[in-house]
Design a protein around this motif. Structure first.
Motif, PDB file in Angstrom:
ATOM      1  N   ASN A  83       5.375   4.953   5.504  1.00 41.08           N
ATOM      2  CA  ASN A  83       6.439   4.929   4.492  1.00 41.08           C
ATOM      3  C   ASN A  83       6.630   3.505   3.946  1.00 41.08           C
ATOM      4  OD1 ASN A  83       8.138   3.497   6.265  1.00 41.08           O
ATOM      5  ND2 ASN A  83       8.979   5.384   7.117  1.00 41.08           N
ATOM      6  N   LYS A  84       7.557   3.412   2.975  1.00 39.29           N
ATOM      7  CA  LYS A  84       7.776   2.144   2.281  1.00 39.29           C
ATOM      8  C   LYS A  84       8.267   1.051   3.227  1.00 39.29           C
ATOM      9  CE  LYS A  84       9.755   0.390  -1.937  1.00 39.29           C
ATOM     10  NZ  LYS A  84      10.943   0.396  -2.774  1.00 39.29           N
ATOM     11  N   HIS A 119      -0.160  -0.163  -2.401  1.00 39.62           N
ATOM     12  CA  HIS A 119       0.892   0.695  -1.854  1.00 39.62           C
ATOM     13  C   HIS A 119       0.705   2.146  -2.283  1.00 39.62           C
ATOM     14  CE1 HIS A 119       3.504   1.532  -5.370  1.00 39.62           C
ATOM     15  NE2 HIS A 119       3.032   0.397  -5.825  1.00 39.62           N
ATOM     16  N   ILE A 123       0.970   4.280   1.109  1.00 40.05           N
ATOM     17  CA  ILE A 123       2.231   4.972   1.403  1.00 40.05           C
ATOM     18  C   ILE A 123       2.097   6.450   1.056  1.00 40.05           C
ATOM     19  CG2 ILE A 123       4.691   5.129   0.831  1.00 40.05           C
ATOM     20  CD1 ILE A 123       4.614   2.112   0.237  1.00 40.05           C
TER      21      ILE A 123
END
Ligand code: HEM
Length: 126
Positions: A83-84, A119, A123
Motif C-alpha cells: 500500500n501507499k 508507484h 502499489i
C-alpha cells in the motif's frame, strides 16, 4: 552536428557511480530489513541478492552504464499487496540511507523523482 548524444550520467556520478551505489544499497537494504513498518516484508530476502538488483536498477535509472536483469516492477511486487504507506516507508528508509551516505539533498531529490513513477506498478493495495 553529427555528434552522437552523450548519455547523461550526471545523476549516476553524483551518487558516486558503482561504488557509491553499492555502499548506498548496503545501507538501504539493512534499513529495510530493520524497519519496524516494512521489515517483515523483507524477512526472507537475501540481502546480497536484493542489493545487487537494486545497484543495477538504480544505476540504469540514474543514467549509468549498467543493465538491470531483474524482474520488472510490476512482476517483482505482484501479490505483495503493497500500500501507499508501505511505499512511503520505503522511500523514507532510502532517504535515511542517502543521508547516512552524505548524498546531497538535490541529488536525493533527483533520484526520488525518477523512482516515484514506479508507484503505479508497486502499489496494489489500499
Ligand atoms: C520505488 C520503489 C521500489 C523499487 C525501486 C523496488 C525495487 C525492487 C527490485 C529491483 C527488486 C528485485 C526484483 C528481482 O528480484 O527481480 C524488488 C524486490 C522486492 N521488493 Fe521492491 N521496490 C520498491 C518498492 C517496494 C516496497 C514498497 C516494498 C514493500 C514494502 C517492496 C518489497 C519488495 C520485496 C519483498 C522484494 C523481493 C525481495 C526478495 O526477497 O528477493 N518493494 N524491489
Amino acid at each position: 552536428q553529427s555528434t552522437a548524444p552523450m548519455p547523461n550520467d550526471a545523476l549516476y556520478q553524483a551518487l558516486g557511480a558503482k561504488p557509491g551505489l553499492q555502499a548506498l544499497m548496503e545501507v538501504f537494504v539493512a534499513g529495510l530489513k530493520a524497519d519496524p513498518r516494512i521489515g517483515v516484508q523483507f524477512k526472507d530476502t537475501k540481502s546480497s541478492y536484493l542489493q545487487e538488483q537494486l545497484v543495477d536498477q538504480f544505476c540504469v535509472v540514474s543514467g549509468g552504464p549498467c543493465k538491470y536483469e531483474g524482474a520488472d516492477m510490476k512482476a517483482a511486487h505482484k501479490g505483495m499487496d503493497i500500500n501507499k504507506a508501505q511505499f512511503n516507508a520505503l522511500v523514507e528508509v532510502l532517504q535515511v540511507a542517502m543521508d547516512a551516505r552524505n548524498i546531497p539533498f538535490a541529488t536525493q531529490n533527483q533520484l526520488l523523482a525518477r523512482l516515484a513513477p514506479m508507484h503505479r506498478d508497486v502499489i496494489t493495495a489500499h
